[in-house]
Each structure stands twice: as structure tokens, then as C-alpha cells.
Motif scaffolding. Structure first.
Motif, short mmCIF file in Angstrom:
data_model
loop_
_atom_site.label_atom_id
_atom_site.label_comp_id
_atom_site.label_asym_id
_atom_site.label_seq_id
_atom_site.Cartn_x
_atom_site.Cartn_y
_atom_site.Cartn_z
N PRO A 1 0.82 -1.20 0.00
CA PRO A 1 0.00 0.00 0.00
C PRO A 1 0.86 1.26 0.00
CG PRO A 1 0.22 -0.80 2.23
CD PRO A 1 0.96 -1.78 1.37
N PRO A 2 0.24 2.44 -0.22
CA PRO A 2 1.01 3.68 -0.21
C PRO A 2 1.70 3.91 1.12
CG PRO A 2 -1.18 4.02 -1.13
CD PRO A 2 -1.18 2.65 -0.55
N GLY A 3 3.00 4.20 1.07
CA GLY A 3 3.78 4.46 2.27
C GLY A 3 4.53 5.76 2.14
N PHE A 4 4.50 6.60 3.16
CA PHE A 4 5.09 7.93 3.13
C PHE A 4 6.06 8.09 4.29
CE2 PHE A 4 0.89 7.99 1.30
CZ PHE A 4 1.06 8.67 0.10
N VAL A 5 7.12 8.86 4.05
CA VAL A 5 8.12 9.15 5.07
C VAL A 5 8.15 10.66 5.29
CG1 VAL A 5 10.56 9.06 5.70
CG2 VAL A 5 9.50 7.13 4.50
N VAL A 6 8.04 11.06 6.55
CA VAL A 6 8.09 12.48 6.92
C VAL A 6 9.36 12.72 7.73
CG1 VAL A 6 6.95 14.36 8.15
CG2 VAL A 6 5.57 12.64 6.95
N LYS A 7 10.20 13.65 7.27
CA LYS A 7 11.37 14.06 8.03
C LYS A 7 10.96 15.18 8.99
CE LYS A 7 14.58 11.43 6.40
NZ LYS A 7 15.69 11.98 5.61
N CYS A 8 11.26 14.97 10.26
CA CYS A 8 10.83 15.95 11.25
C CYS A 8 11.78 15.94 12.43
CB CYS A 8 9.40 15.64 11.71
SG CYS A 8 9.24 14.05 12.55
N ARG B 1 -0.73 11.97 13.87
CA ARG B 1 -0.49 11.03 12.77
C ARG B 1 -1.80 10.70 12.07
NH1 ARG B 1 -0.74 6.06 10.94
NH2 ARG B 1 -2.20 5.54 12.60
N ARG B 2 -2.88 10.46 12.84
CA ARG B 2 -4.17 10.18 12.23
C ARG B 2 -4.68 11.39 11.44
NH1 ARG B 2 -5.29 7.74 17.34
NH2 ARG B 2 -6.48 9.59 17.94
N TYR B 3 -4.41 12.58 11.94
CA TYR B 3 -4.79 13.81 11.23
C TYR B 3 -4.13 13.86 9.85
CZ TYR B 3 -4.24 18.80 10.03
OH TYR B 3 -4.19 20.00 9.37
N LEU B 4 -2.86 13.52 9.79
CA LEU B 4 -2.15 13.54 8.51
C LEU B 4 -2.64 12.41 7.59
CD1 LEU B 4 1.51 14.29 9.66
CD2 LEU B 4 -0.16 15.88 8.68
N VAL B 5 -2.87 11.22 8.14
CA VAL B 5 -3.36 10.10 7.31
C VAL B 5 -4.72 10.44 6.71
CG1 VAL B 5 -4.20 7.73 7.40
CG2 VAL B 5 -2.04 8.31 8.48
N ASN B 6 -5.63 10.98 7.50
CA ASN B 6 -6.94 11.36 6.97
C ASN B 6 -6.80 12.46 5.93
OD1 ASN B 6 -8.32 9.53 8.60
ND2 ASN B 6 -8.51 10.99 10.29
N GLY B 7 -5.85 13.36 6.11
CA GLY B 7 -5.61 14.40 5.12
C GLY B 7 -5.09 13.83 3.81
N LEU B 8 -4.23 12.82 3.89
CA LEU B 8 -3.75 12.16 2.67
C LEU B 8 -4.90 11.48 1.93
CD1 LEU B 8 -0.44 10.56 4.01
CD2 LEU B 8 -0.60 12.25 2.18
N ARG B 9 -5.79 10.83 2.67
CA ARG B 9 -6.94 10.18 2.04
C ARG B 9 -7.80 11.19 1.30
NH1 ARG B 9 -7.29 5.02 3.86
NH2 ARG B 9 -6.71 4.56 6.01
N ASP C 1 -7.35 11.45 -2.89
CA ASP C 1 -8.34 10.47 -3.32
C ASP C 1 -7.85 9.05 -3.09
OD1 ASP C 1 -10.72 9.51 -4.34
OD2 ASP C 1 -10.04 9.57 -6.42
N MET C 2 -7.58 8.71 -1.83
CA MET C 2 -7.15 7.37 -1.47
C MET C 2 -8.06 6.78 -0.39
SD MET C 2 -2.97 7.50 -1.57
CE MET C 2 -2.80 8.86 -0.43
N PRO C 3 -9.36 6.70 -0.66
CA PRO C 3 -10.26 6.18 0.38
C PRO C 3 -10.10 4.69 0.57
CG PRO C 3 -11.45 6.50 -1.66
CD PRO C 3 -10.07 7.04 -1.89
N GLY C 4 -10.15 4.27 1.83
CA GLY C 4 -10.22 2.85 2.14
C GLY C 4 -8.92 2.09 2.13
N THR C 5 -7.93 2.53 1.38
CA THR C 5 -6.69 1.76 1.28
C THR C 5 -5.83 1.97 2.53
OG1 THR C 5 -4.88 1.18 -0.22
CG2 THR C 5 -5.26 3.52 0.17
N PRO C 6 -5.11 0.98 2.99
CA PRO C 6 -4.19 1.19 4.11
C PRO C 6 -3.11 2.20 3.73
CG PRO C 6 -4.54 -1.16 3.70
CD PRO C 6 -5.14 -0.43 2.54
N ILE C 7 -2.81 3.10 4.61
CA ILE C 7 -1.76 4.10 4.39
C ILE C 7 -0.74 3.97 5.51
CG2 ILE C 7 -1.22 6.56 4.37
CD1 ILE C 7 -3.84 7.08 3.01
#
Length: 490
Positions: free
Chosen positions: A422-429, A440-448, A452-458
Motif C-alpha cells: 500500500p502507499p507508504g510515506f516518510v516524513v522528516k521531522c 499522525r491520524r490527522y495527517l493520514v486522513n488528510g492524505l486520504r 483520493d485514497m479512500p479505504g486503502t491502508p496508508i
């Protein structure tokens, strides 16, 4: 594959053990108790230089009614009429039984070619049964030990003349083509943008696993999709045991459909074979790309359904939720609204995943299910450009800045997509260990929502700026060079 070989015989004569040896993998479930195999399992077999398709069948029993054993027998008899060669196996330690004589007569009348094999014939214990096998009138038996690999060379020499016959038949029946290929081509590999319109293109089949609780209708659904009664079905719960893979082109899409055993709560699973069946189903989920979680419309979203859906998400598979037996519902609109509300409330980790209502018995809703599978697979493979991601990250942090636990401000500097499926993202912080789960959930929901990535594991990973420095730990544990040269008292 030049021919097909079906392994037939009474229960517990070693068909599945021989099947696993021929395919070179432990695909079929094997246990000491009889009747483990129920469906037809196909595999690509290899014996010396021969390549063929081998089919493991359910154990033949002298039952002709509409019971489970009777339906298993009819499924095996249909396979006997379809294949090129039947390998009729008896247990050499038991000898020839009255049931063996009945089935030998059936094979003599229905099968195209029959080879007799006396399995478990190693040592003196199988000598008597091996000699008794001549009485069946099927020719000279092959002496085998599927468990120890004995008799494979003899089986090869018996199959080889038949294989040559089938090769000649296949060559004679091959269609004649009139496509002219230029002889002065510098490169034989013409597939690509400049390939002619007639050039064949191989498309890897989409791996789709259907999972759910027992008696949800998984086998019936797959039978409806492929248009034949290929899998054993019935009112009894837990009929399917093996995870059966069926290659099929569905509405122009090459697929491999995996039928899996029904998954009950672990506390209710006491039988050894059921444990093996569930483990086989879990393995199918790991190899699948899209997982269809099949629910029963009468009792949807029970605790076990939620666990099964969560399992698919944890494994990182694209998920489609299908509600079966929809033809039995009277108040469809009210029921659908209740299902959507319960889905969003109980499975927030799959927010936006497609929910499709189907009827495996009538076939209604299968077109919508096909479209949902393709869309879920496309989202699962989606890739987003780095520049778009960083513009998005700037807007997200400006709208809702990350917290500052203990007064230390967390800066999100950079984001990139590291993988798909599934789509995987790396954030440097800075200070990634202090970033709360809620952000983290806020960012994941924002990515969805934004891409346009509904339902898929992120998958979202946070990395500190010093994580790539191999000398970070050494610097923190050793004194600096300046301190080393300062004399005491100065």
C-alpha cells in the motif's frame, strides 16, 4: 501443460501427499484423518522433464445422495470425465476393498486413461496389497510411496508415452497463423511502444482473496463469478478447507480468485484440520492484492467480521467489503443506510473503502463488485509526486500546527512517498518520538481526502534528521576532543 492428471481414490490413500510432491510445494492440506480434501485443487506439476497439470480430488465414498459426501463424489466424478489421465490410488497396506472395486469399474467406464497406483507400498507391509491390485483389472499397478518419494521414476515411465501422445495432439490442434515477421529485425524483443498491434501482451493476473465467516457464501460467490459449480457448496458451515486458487478472466480482467475457509473465533477452533484451514486462508490473504471481506446481510459486522477486516488492513491489502444475501432483504434502503453508518463507525481504519451489496445466489451486484475491486487496486498502487506532497504538508501544518510537548517545537520539514502497495510515506521531522498518535491520524486522513485514497491502508513513518547519521550514537557516548585536551584545574 501438455495434459491433466487427476488423483482419485478413497479417502486417506495419500492423494494430497502425492499432489504436494508433484507440485514441489505443500499446497494441499495433509492430515491422518480421512476426508480432509473436499474441493478440486489444481497445481503445476513437474516429473522429470514432463510438465503437466495435476488435480487433487476429494476421497471417493460409496454415497450417491445429496449429502456432503454425495456432492463431493459428484464433483470428483465430473473431474474424472474432464481430465486426460486418472491416477487411481489404493492403500497397499489395507489392500483392495469393495469400494475400490466399485470405483475401478466407474473409472473403467468414464475415464479416458487410467493408471493404477498402490501407494504406501514401502516395505513388506504393502506387498500383499500391491499384489491384490492386479485383481482390479486396470493393468499393472505402479508401486508408490508418496511420503518417501519412492516409485516416482516408475510413474514417469508410465506417463511418458501418454504425454508424447498429448503433445502430438496439441501440436496438431494448434491454430495456424498467417502473421509475417520480418527476418531482418535487429531486436526480437519488439514489445513496447513500437510493438505492432498484433503483438501479444502478457498481463499478470490480479490476486483476489475472498474471506469471511463460515457460511457467508464465499464459494457460492466465486462459482457465480466463474459461471460454473467449480467449488463445493451447501447449507453446512465450514465446507471449504483448502484455499483454492482459480485463474479466471472476469469482464476482461485476468484474475486469480482465492476461495478460503471460513474464519471463526480462535476460542471456537479446536479441530486440527480447521486450524490448518484457517492458517491456509491467512496465507492467501498475505499473497493477495485485493481482499474481499464477505459479510452476511442478516448478521453483518459481528466481532469476527471486524477482526477479519482489520486483519486485511494490517496486512496492507486493498479491501472491498461485500454484503451477501442481499436478495433476502426487504427494506433495502434502510438496511443500506444502517450498514454504511456501522461501517464508518466500527472500521475507521478503512474509512472510504467500497461497500457493495451482492447476491451470490442470483448474481446481482457482481458488476459493481468487479468495478470496486479494480478501483481499490488502482488506489492501492497510487503514487503522488513529491512536490505535491510538500505543498500539501505545508498547508496541513499551517492549518493545524504540530504540538510542542514539553515546550519543544516539532517541525515537519519534508515528506516523500517511499512505496506503493500500500502507499507508504516518510516524513522528516524533529523529535519524531514526541509526535502524538492523534496528529499522525490527522495527517493520514488528510492524505486520504486530498489525494483520493479512500479505504486503502496508508503507512506513515516519521524520521528524525539525525537518523541517517551513522556516528550519532558514537558522538553521544564519547567525550569530545576538546575535553580530552583540557588539563585538570583549567
Amino acid at each position: 501443460m501438455s495434459f491433466t492428471l487427476a488423483l482419485v481414490g478413497r479417502p486417506n490413500v495419500g492423494k494430497s501427499t502425492l499432489f504436494n510432491r508433484l507440485v514441489g510445494k505443500r499446497l494441499a492440506l495433509v492430515d491422518d484423518q480421512p476426508g480432509v480434501t473436499r474441493d478440486l485443487r489444481e497445481g503445476a506439476a513437474r516429473l522429470g522433464d514432463m510438465r503437466f497439470t495435476v488435480i487433487d480430488t476429494a476421497g471417493l465414498e460409496n454415497v450417491t445422495d445429496d449429502s456432503l459426501q454425495g456432492r463431493m463424489r459428484r464433483l470428483t466424478e465430473r473431474a474424472v470425465e474432464m481430465v486426460d489421465v486418472c491416477l487411481f490410488m489404493i492403500d497397499a497396506r489395507v489392500g483392495v476393498t469393495p469400494a475400490d472395486e466399485i470405483f475401478a469399474d466407474i473409472l473403467r467406464r468414464r475415464a479416458r486413461h487410467v493408471i493404477l497406483a498402490a501407494n504406501k507400498a514401502e516395505g513388506n507391509a504393502g506387498e500383499g496389497g500391491f499384489l491384490e491390485a492386479y485383481s482390479l483389472g486396470l493393468g499393472e499397478p505402479v508401486r508408490l510411496s508418496a511420503e518417501h518419494g519412492q516409485g516416482m521414476e516408475e510413474l514417469y515411465h508410465v506417463l511418458r508415452p501418454l504425454a508424447q501422445t498429448f503433445d502430438a495432439r496439441e501440436e496438431a490442434e494448434a491454430p495456424v497463423t498467417d502473421v509475417a515477421i520480418a527476418e531482418d529485425s535487429e531486436d526480437d524483443n519488439t514489445a513496447g511502444e513500437d510493438a505492432p498491434a498484433w503483438a501479444p501482451t502478457e498481463k499478470r493476473p490480479l490476486q483476489v482473496a475472498v474471506i469471511g465467516r463460515p457460511n457467508a457464501g464465499k464459494s457460492t460467490l466465486i462459482n457465480q463469478i466463474i459461471g460454473e459449480d467449480r467449488l463445493l457448496t451447501g447449507p453446512e458451515a465450514g465446507i471449504t478447507r483448502d484455499s483454492i486458487a482459480l485463474p479466471f478472466t472476469w469482464n476482461g480482467t485476468p484474475m486469480r480468485l482465492f476461495d478460503t475457509a471460513g474464519m471463526r473465533r480462535r476460542a471456537r477452533v479446536n479441530d486440527k484440520v480447521e486450524k490448518l484451514s484457517v492458517a491456509d486462508g491467512l496465507r492467501a490473504v498475505k499473497f493477495a492484492e485485493v481482499v474481499v471481506v464477505l459479510l452476511d446481510a442478516a448478521i453483518p459486522f459481528e466481532t469476527q467480521d471486524l477482526r477479519i477486516a482489520d486483519l486485511a488492513e494490517t496486512e496492507g491489502r486493498a479491501v472491498v467489503v461485500a454484503v451477501n444475501k442481499w436478495d433476502l432483504e426487504d427494506e433495502k434502503q434502510d438496511k443500506l443506510r444502517a450498514l454504511l453508518e456501522a461501517f464508518e463507525r466500527m472500521l475507521p481504519q478503512l474509512k472510504g473503502a467500497p461497500l457493495v451489496t451482492v447476491s451470490a445466489r442470483t448474481g446481482r451486484g457482481l458488476d459493481r463488485l468487479h468495478a470496486a475491486i479494480l478501483r481499490a487496486h488502482a488506489i492501492w498502487n497510487r503514487r503522488v509526486g513529491t512536490s505535491r506532497l510538500n505543498q500539501w504538508l505545508g498547508a496541513m501544518t499551517e492549518s493545524h500546527p504540530p504540538p510542542a510537548p514539553g515546550g519543544r517545537r516539532i517541525k515537519l520539514r519534508y515528506i516523500t512517498q517511499a512505496k506503493t502497495r500500500p502507499p507508504g510515506f516518510v516524513v522528516k521531522c524533529s523529535h519524531p518520538e514526541d509526535l502524538p498518535e492523534s496528529y499522525r491520524r490527522y495527517l493520514v486522513n488528510g492524505l486520504r481526502d486530498s489525494f483520493d485514497m479512500p479505504g486503502t491502508p496508508i503507512r506513515l513513518y516519521f524520521r528524525g534528521s539525525g537518523d541517517q547519521n551513522p556516528y550519532r550514537a558514537r558522538k553521544s557516548s564519547q567525550p569530545s576532543r576538546l575535553k580530552k585536551h583540557i588539563k585538570p584545574g583549567h
